[in-house]
Design a protein around this motif. Structure first.
Motif, short mmCIF file in Angstrom:
data_model
loop_
_atom_site.label_atom_id
_atom_site.label_comp_id
_atom_site.label_asym_id
_atom_site.label_seq_id
_atom_site.Cartn_x
_atom_site.Cartn_y
_atom_site.Cartn_z
N GLY A 14 -8.42 20.25 3.32
CA GLY A 14 -8.38 21.21 4.01
C GLY A 14 -8.59 22.23 3.27
N GLY A 15 -9.53 22.38 2.31
CA GLY A 15 -9.90 23.53 1.40
C GLY A 15 -10.96 24.46 1.84
N SER A 16 -11.43 24.22 2.92
CA SER A 16 -12.57 25.22 3.51
C SER A 16 -12.12 26.83 3.73
N GLY A 17 -10.89 26.78 3.84
CA GLY A 17 -10.49 28.25 4.14
C GLY A 17 -9.07 28.48 4.00
N GLY A 18 -8.53 29.74 4.19
CA GLY A 18 -7.37 30.24 3.99
C GLY A 18 -6.47 29.58 2.79
N ILE A 19 -5.33 29.23 2.68
CA ILE A 19 -4.43 28.75 1.57
C ILE A 19 -5.30 27.64 0.63
N GLY A 20 -5.80 26.76 1.49
CA GLY A 20 -6.49 25.81 0.81
C GLY A 20 -7.91 26.10 -0.05
N ALA A 21 -8.51 27.18 0.34
CA ALA A 21 -9.68 27.78 -0.29
C ALA A 21 -9.12 28.68 -1.46
N CYS A 84 -8.52 11.39 -10.38
CA CYS A 84 -7.86 12.35 -9.53
C CYS A 84 -6.42 12.56 -10.07
N ASP A 85 -6.14 13.90 -10.58
CA ASP A 85 -4.84 14.34 -11.16
C ASP A 85 -4.09 15.27 -10.14
N ILE A 86 -4.56 15.86 -9.46
CA ILE A 86 -3.87 16.79 -8.48
C ILE A 86 -4.33 16.68 -7.00
N LEU A 87 -3.46 16.44 -6.30
CA LEU A 87 -3.74 16.29 -4.67
C LEU A 87 -2.98 17.50 -4.15
N VAL A 88 -3.73 18.18 -3.14
CA VAL A 88 -3.15 19.56 -2.58
C VAL A 88 -3.15 19.10 -1.11
N ASN A 89 -2.34 18.93 -0.27
CA ASN A 89 -2.46 18.84 1.06
C ASN A 89 -2.16 20.09 1.83
N SER A 90 -3.22 20.63 2.27
CA SER A 90 -3.16 21.95 2.80
C SER A 90 -3.62 21.94 4.40
N ALA A 91 -4.26 20.66 4.83
CA ALA A 91 -4.92 20.56 6.14
C ALA A 91 -3.58 20.90 7.27
N GLN A 121 -1.18 14.05 6.07
CA GLN A 121 -0.65 14.43 4.86
C GLN A 121 0.35 13.28 3.75
N PHE A 122 0.89 12.23 4.68
CA PHE A 122 1.30 10.96 4.10
C PHE A 122 0.16 10.06 3.77
N ALA A 123 -0.79 10.14 4.94
CA ALA A 123 -1.94 9.08 4.41
C ALA A 123 -2.93 9.67 3.39
N ALA A 124 -2.95 10.87 3.17
CA ALA A 124 -3.74 11.24 1.96
C ALA A 124 -3.15 10.68 0.60
N ILE A 125 -1.88 11.05 0.72
CA ILE A 125 -0.84 10.57 -0.43
C ILE A 125 -1.06 9.16 -1.05
N ARG A 126 -1.05 8.18 0.38
CA ARG A 126 -1.09 6.88 0.18
C ARG A 126 -2.42 6.65 -0.29
N GLY A 138 0.16 12.52 -12.60
CA GLY A 138 -0.21 12.99 -11.23
C GLY A 138 0.40 13.86 -10.66
N LEU A 139 -0.06 14.77 -9.72
CA LEU A 139 0.78 15.85 -8.96
C LEU A 139 0.12 15.94 -7.57
N VAL A 140 1.10 15.75 -6.53
CA VAL A 140 1.02 16.10 -5.34
C VAL A 140 1.77 17.39 -4.85
N VAL A 141 0.95 18.48 -4.35
CA VAL A 141 1.53 19.57 -3.66
C VAL A 141 1.31 19.76 -2.23
N ASN A 142 2.61 19.38 -1.68
CA ASN A 142 2.52 19.50 -0.03
C ASN A 142 2.56 21.23 0.31
N VAL A 143 1.78 21.76 1.14
CA VAL A 143 1.93 22.90 1.72
C VAL A 143 2.91 22.99 2.85
N SER A 144 4.24 23.31 2.61
CA SER A 144 5.03 23.25 3.76
C SER A 144 5.12 24.80 4.65
N SER A 145 6.44 25.13 4.61
CA SER A 145 6.85 26.38 5.57
C SER A 145 8.20 26.56 5.24
#
Length: 248
Positions: A14-21, A84-91, A121-126, A138-145
């Protein structure tokens, strides 16, 4: 100047805009090679890639509600970049529904919110877990709230899902350590178009209630995401709040 993430590969779902970009820009500035995913706006993702420092960045399609596209993405990244060293879940997505309006929160909407905003988000980590484990760092960063902490947000399902994201972060931090660290970055109100109908006047009104007297920018959140990769290297299972003090 040495770039801390030089030689690392970061995937921003979800890196095409907003926080992801903004996260993609922040990680690339630290030397990482970026894979930015898009679901419906390829041009936006390619514009993000074109503006990143460094070289070798890629824009790729994925849809978090379709796990097969995430599996294919992981295979593509592994084949093209070897790691892949870093996964950011921002979608994700949301829409405003008053929490008191119980009838407006339909079964169909609840199911779709969980499908896109938690299961995806879980499926992306899996899908990326083998590559992240192979990295050894490795690092996973989940964008929460902060909605997941205080139960106040665009709607009740969204708040519950973000609480679930934080629980996922903690649970997976235990079982994936030490090869993979898990972090949640939890913004308050952010000046993006993520919440439909939230205009400048609404943001200004909210800003007056925040101790730091402004809403967050996407870059504020992106710096926190980058910090998880560059400076908070002894943290896992943590929730990093980026809300200007709103949750106080």
């Amino acid at each position: 100047m040495t770039q801390i993430l030089s030689g690392k590969v970061a995937v921003v779902i979800g890196g095409s805009g907003g926080i992801g970009a903004a996260a993609a820009r922040a990680l690339a500035a630290e030397g990482a090679t970026l894979v930015v995913t898009w679901r419906s706006d390829e041009a936006a993702a390619r514009a993000v890639i074109a503006g990143l420092p460094g070289s070798g960045h890629m824009a790729r399609h994925s849809a978090v509600e379709d796990s097969a596209t995430l599996v294919a993405l992981a295979a593509d990244v592994g084949g093209a970049l070897g790691r892949c060293d870093i996964l950011v879940n921002s979608a994700g997505y949301t829409k405003p529904i008053p929490i008191a309006d119980l009838d407006a929160l339909t079964d169909e909407f609840i199911d779709d919110m969980f499908r896109v905003n938690w299961r995806g988000q879980f499926a992306a980590i899996r899908a990326f877990a083998p590559l992240l484990k192979a990295s050894g760092d490795g690092l996973v960063v989940n964008v929460s709230s902060i909605a997941g902490l205080n139960g106040v947000g665009s709607n009740l399902a969204y708040a519950a899902i973000k609480a679930g994201i934080d629980t996922m972060t903690k649970s997976l931090a235990r079982v994936l350590a030490p090869a993979i660290r898990m972090m949640s970055v939890s913004p308050g109100v952010v000046a993006t178009d993520f919440v439909p109908g939230r205009d400048a006047a609404a943001l200004e009104k909210v800003a007056s209630t925040i101790p730091l007297r402004r809403v967050a920018t996407a870059e504020d959140v992106a710096r926190a995401i980058a910090a998880c990769a560059t400076h908070l290297t002894y943290s896992t299972g943590s929730i990093l709040i980026v809300d200007g003090g709103r949750a106080l």
